[in-house]
Design a protein around this motif. Structure first.
Motif, PDB file in Angstrom:
ATOM      1  N   ASP A 202       0.871  -1.180   0.000  1.00 28.45           N
ATOM      2  CA  ASP A 202       0.000   0.000   0.000  1.00 28.45           C
ATOM      3  C   ASP A 202       0.908   1.231   0.000  1.00 28.45           C
ATOM      4  N   TYR A 203       0.936   1.907  -1.129  1.00 27.81           N
ATOM      5  CA  TYR A 203       1.759   3.114  -1.275  1.00 27.81           C
ATOM      6  C   TYR A 203       0.887   4.372  -1.291  1.00 27.81           C
ATOM      7  N   SER A 204      -0.304   4.281  -0.737  1.00 28.46           N
ATOM      8  CA  SER A 204      -1.256   5.394  -0.886  1.00 28.46           C
ATOM      9  C   SER A 204      -0.660   6.745  -0.550  1.00 28.46           C
ATOM     10  N   SER A 205       0.046   6.830   0.577  1.00 29.72           N
ATOM     11  CA  SER A 205       0.460   8.159   1.004  1.00 29.72           C
ATOM     12  C   SER A 205       1.917   8.480   0.713  1.00 29.72           C
ATOM     13  N   SER A 206       2.559   7.655  -0.122  1.00 31.61           N
ATOM     14  CA  SER A 206       3.925   7.998  -0.515  1.00 31.61           C
ATOM     15  C   SER A 206       4.163   7.809  -2.011  1.00 31.61           C
ATOM     16  N   PHE A 207       3.132   7.391  -2.728  1.00 30.90           N
ATOM     17  CA  PHE A 207       3.272   7.101  -4.159  1.00 30.90           C
ATOM     18  C   PHE A 207       3.842   8.296  -4.912  1.00 30.90           C
ATOM     19  N   MET A 208       4.931   8.058  -5.618  1.00 30.19           N
ATOM     20  CA  MET A 208       5.587   9.065  -6.459  1.00 30.19           C
ATOM     21  C   MET A 208       6.167  10.239  -5.674  1.00 30.19           C
ATOM     22  N   SER A 209       6.463   9.986  -4.401  1.00 31.89           N
ATOM     23  CA  SER A 209       7.187  10.993  -3.637  1.00 31.89           C
ATOM     24  C   SER A 209       8.685  10.716  -3.710  1.00 31.89           C
ATOM     25  N   ARG A 210       9.029   9.501  -4.137  1.00 29.78           N
ATOM     26  CA  ARG A 210      10.428   9.086  -4.331  1.00 29.78           C
ATOM     27  C   ARG A 210      10.382   7.753  -5.078  1.00 29.78           C
ATOM     28  N   PRO A 211      11.506   7.268  -5.601  1.00 31.27           N
ATOM     29  CA  PRO A 211      11.463   5.990  -6.328  1.00 31.27           C
ATOM     30  C   PRO A 211      10.999   4.859  -5.408  1.00 31.27           C
ATOM     31  N   ILE A 212      10.429   3.819  -5.989  1.00 34.47           N
ATOM     32  CA  ILE A 212       9.975   2.657  -5.219  1.00 34.47           C
ATOM     33  C   ILE A 212      11.056   1.595  -5.271  1.00 34.47           C
ATOM     34  N   PRO A 213      11.663   1.275  -4.101  1.00 36.29           N
ATOM     35  CA  PRO A 213      12.722   0.261  -4.124  1.00 36.29           C
ATOM     36  C   PRO A 213      12.152  -1.109  -4.483  1.00 36.29           C
ATOM     37  N   ARG A 214      12.902  -1.837  -5.308  1.00 39.53           N
ATOM     38  CA  ARG A 214      12.517  -3.207  -5.683  1.00 39.53           C
ATOM     39  C   ARG A 214      11.100  -3.267  -6.258  1.00 39.53           C
ATOM     40  N   LEU A 215      10.732  -2.272  -7.013  1.00 43.52           N
ATOM     41  CA  LEU A 215       9.380  -2.253  -7.591  1.00 43.52           C
ATOM     42  C   LEU A 215       9.062  -3.554  -8.319  1.00 43.52           C
ATOM     43  N   ALA A 216      10.029  -4.035  -9.119  1.00 45.86           N
ATOM     44  CA  ALA A 216       9.775  -5.226  -9.944  1.00 45.86           C
ATOM     45  C   ALA A 216       9.501  -6.470  -9.120  1.00 45.86           C
ATOM     46  N   ASP A 217       9.910  -6.482  -7.849  1.00 44.88           N
ATOM     47  CA  ASP A 217       9.676  -7.654  -6.999  1.00 44.88           C
ATOM     48  C   ASP A 217       8.277  -7.670  -6.394  1.00 44.88           C
ATOM     49  N   HIS A 218       7.495  -6.634  -6.649  1.00 47.28           N
ATOM     50  CA  HIS A 218       6.140  -6.578  -6.077  1.00 47.28           C
ATOM     51  C   HIS A 218       5.117  -7.241  -7.001  1.00 47.28           C
ATOM     52  N   ALA A 219       4.120  -7.843  -6.377  1.00 50.12           N
ATOM     53  CA  ALA A 219       2.986  -8.384  -7.127  1.00 50.12           C
ATOM     54  C   ALA A 219       1.974  -7.265  -7.402  1.00 50.12           C
ATOM     55  N   VAL A 220       1.696  -6.486  -6.383  1.00 52.25           N
ATOM     56  CA  VAL A 220       0.735  -5.386  -6.503  1.00 52.25           C
ATOM     57  C   VAL A 220       1.233  -4.196  -5.687  1.00 52.25           C
ATOM     58  N   ILE A 221       1.255  -3.046  -6.319  1.00 49.67           N
ATOM     59  CA  ILE A 221       1.471  -1.793  -5.596  1.00 49.67           C
ATOM     60  C   ILE A 221       0.232  -0.954  -5.872  1.00 49.67           C
ATOM     61  N   TYR A 222      -0.375  -0.432  -4.811  1.00 49.03           N
ATOM     62  CA  TYR A 222      -1.550   0.397  -5.084  1.00 49.03           C
ATOM     63  C   TYR A 222      -1.491   1.701  -4.303  1.00 49.03           C
ATOM     64  N   ALA A 223      -2.240   2.683  -4.776  1.00 49.83           N
ATOM     65  CA  ALA A 223      -2.253   3.993  -4.129  1.00 49.83           C
ATOM     66  C   ALA A 223      -3.530   4.734  -4.464  1.00 49.83           C
ATOM     67  N   GLY A 224      -4.178   5.264  -3.443  1.00 50.22           N
ATOM     68  CA  GLY A 224      -5.216   6.257  -3.683  1.00 50.22           C
ATOM     69  C   GLY A 224      -4.508   7.527  -4.145  1.00 50.22           C
ATOM     70  N   ALA A 225      -5.136   8.266  -5.044  1.00 51.47           N
ATOM     71  CA  ALA A 225      -4.460   9.427  -5.635  1.00 51.47           C
ATOM     72  C   ALA A 225      -4.380  10.625  -4.707  1.00 51.47           C
ATOM     73  N   GLN A 226      -5.232  10.659  -3.676  1.00 52.36           N
ATOM     74  CA  GLN A 226      -5.515  11.921  -2.974  1.00 52.36           C
ATOM     75  C   GLN A 226      -4.445  12.382  -1.983  1.00 52.36           C
TER      76      GLN A 226
END
Lengths: 403, 403
Positions: A202-226
């Motif tokens: 759950d990246y809701s409150s940090s999505f696109m505030s910095r790179p996501i480490p090991r993004l490719a190792d995740h099955a699902v990353i999700y974020a509310g936009a708000q």
């Protein structure tokens, strides 16, 4: 017209330039003569906009081609259910022979939101919930969410249907480190390498505030936009394609049925347009992400966000030494860059601090009702100068309190 | 800046005065210094706005105190699942002893959307789906959705968990009559009187275009906002309180588990603020509904909408007599006031008609890809004068085609 500085935890501040452009787009989107809140989601103009939004995310976060980017509604709470249902369907298809009691869902509980997510998994049934770690025993009073636990505290199941963590806890202000292998990072090294692990973040409150480490190792990353990228109403998903499964085939084998709008396959097959999406929220997100790209993308925001947080924690520390402020999250234990939570010490001091801030146009600083105190959310739309205004006010408050 | 006249089926036209006010609200909502897309859904200002929105619906539609008004996300497709899950939970609590095969869900199928709703009920399982009536055998070619069937065509189950109909079929342009007892009205008289029937109505594309007949007899009425009252992203529910049930208790008795955000009880207990709602969409809906009230509410819109549709059907009839136009829905068989669908006859005639309309700023007239032809959506935001401009163009086209 005076704009306040909005430190709210979400919905939260948006860049003024984006809002000004959106005010035009409301009346006329890209010269169509039709406003963005009125135009068909199946129009060519909106289709191009949506494709561009996907590209803006993919390029800025380096999302590999193994992962699809999907847009939906319902926020993080909707994904509490959707992640469980889709990944239980996947597990059912991989291991049809197992009984429900033989399936496990691993939850990493570091705050209010991951705790809620685990509760929803228990509600939905179809598997056992294993708490891989709970941060509270590692807290200063053994009952608070004030830390990211050390790697040796985790116990993962052998073949879980899902491994869940919340990268940034908005209420409690704890966040995993973005340095791979750091004591407060997510312990990827504890999981078997070179396998498709069902890691959900759950990246809701940090999505696109910095790179996501090991993004490719995740099955699902999700974020509310708000939080960092738009208004409420839009939920962004990054889903590894082996997790986009035929939920109906799984249901025939006994999996919990998945409502159609929650099925990742429905979303993916229809390129996020199975039904009408939240068009206006998508529009604002597109404007915000274009602006981010123009300003230097993730490296720029990582740098600025780090600096804003460090300066704010520094003034809190100054206040701690004088008995005026008290950080809620332990030093070195995963303090969030996005949501900085602290107490103002002394009888009646909190409301004095808040009302003094409001008088200076520094708004929405009250902590979440469950934890109290102050919460300053420093999302991308809060400029360094705006963060500095809060810090200046805190220094004034400190000076006045320690005469 | 030239605004087009937008006859799109949804997302669709919004009143210019509302968009102009919203353009201000984006920058500063009610003098808070914070824009409406940025303000907390838990702020006092937004709370008041939401309460007022509920009142604007309740008073204009005469919603009785037996029914709650709830706001959610996910659109009509989300409710295809949610209605089934909540009402199956209710049935389970009322009749815990029945097996799944002994529960039935009655569907009235009069078009593409009710057909999809029934398919979703079959997917979710937990009960048999009974097609109470299918309109296609009553159509001109025995396979089209071009009519509302006569009352003697319906067969309801003795004690269904749900009785479903779609009041207005957006794709096919058929609508139930608003005159109770009319041949094309919903056949309330076939159901046992003085009982709490689980009648569910999809009002997505006609909500608040005219009064809702027998509103109090419904269990659930739902509508996506993006037709008559706002942008996409908001779904409005009117739920009779006996249908707001403890879905967890039902799941313990074997009912299909309900994702938390789809549970009516979750929404009702939290007054629609369990999680962050689509704040901007709610805001626009509030402005639209206030304007509707100021203009005379349901009686005014009923009168204007009726007149717009009658005039448009009249020019289609004129065209039928000259072999130029052909209405898709049979006369006297439930023609929609909201979505008027017709063919333009002759080789290449349709694209000529559409491009001629576009040149006059009459946009989004293309029929749904599954049925083709022309679809003119005459939602509330289309003024009588704008409908007259379309009619004038059709008369010109007619004159030119019949020289």
């Amino acid at each position: 017209m005076t704009r306040a500085i909005n430190f709210g935890a979400g919905p939260s501040a948006l860049p003024l330039s984006v809002l000004e452009e959106a005010a035009q787009g409301l009346l006329n989107f890209k010269g169509t003569g039709i406003g963005i809140a009125e135009i068909s989601h199946r129009s060519a103009e909106f289709g191009d906009f949506l494709t561009n939004l996907e590209n803006l995310i993919r390029t800025q976060l380096n999302v590999p081609p193994t992962h699809s980017i999907l847009f939906t509604q319902g926020g993080g709470c909707g994904q509490f259910s959707a992640t469980v249902l889709n990944l239980l369907a996947r597990h059912r298809l991989l291991h049809p022979e197992l009984a429900d009691e033989e399936r496990t869902l691993d939850y990493v509980i570091t705050g209010s939101w991951s705790k809620k997510a685990a509760e929803e998994a228990r509600r939905l049934g179809g598997a056992k919930v294993n708490v891989a770690v709970d941060a509270r025993p590692y807290s200063k009073d053994a009952k608070s969410f004030d830390n990211i636990p050390p790697h040796n505290a985790y116990t993962f199941s052998p073949d879980p249907a899902l491994i869940y963590y919340c990268e940034n806890e908005t209420v409690d202000g704890v966040q995993f480190s973005n340095e791979d292998g750091a004591p407060t990072s997510f312990p990827f090294e504890l999981l078997p390498p070179n396998t498709l692990q069902p890691i959900v973040a759950d990246y809701s409150s940090s999505f696109m505030s910095r790179p996501i480490p090991r993004l490719a190792d995740h099955a699902v990353i999700y974020a509310g936009a708000q939080k960092n990228i738009g208004p409420a109403g839009l939920t962004i998903l990054i889903v590894r394609q082996d997790c986009i499964v035929d939920v109906d085939a799984a249901a025939k084998l006994g999996a919990v049925p998945v409502p159609l709008t929650m099925s990742y396959k429905t979303l993916a097959d229809a390129k996020s347009l199975y039904n009408t999406p939240s068009v206006f929220s998508i529009y604002i997100a597109g404007l915000v992400l274009q602006r981010m790209k123009d300003q230097g993308g993730m490296p720029h925001y990582e740098e600025v966000n780090k600096r804003k947080a460090e300066k704010l924690y520094a003034v809190i520390k100054e206040g701690e030494e004088k008995g005026v402020f008290q950080a809620k999250v332990k030093e070195g234990a995963g303090r969030s860059w996005m949501n900085v939570v602290f107490d103002v010490l002394g009888e009646g001091a909190l409301s004095k601090f808040i009302s003094g801030a409001e008088a200076k146009g520094l708004k929405a600083l009250k902590g979440h009702r469950s934890v109290g105190g102050v919460r300053a959310s420093l999302y991308n739309a809060i400029s360094e100068d705006q963060a500095d205004q809060l810090i200046a006010y805190m220094k004034e408050y400190l000076a006045a309190s320690t005469v």
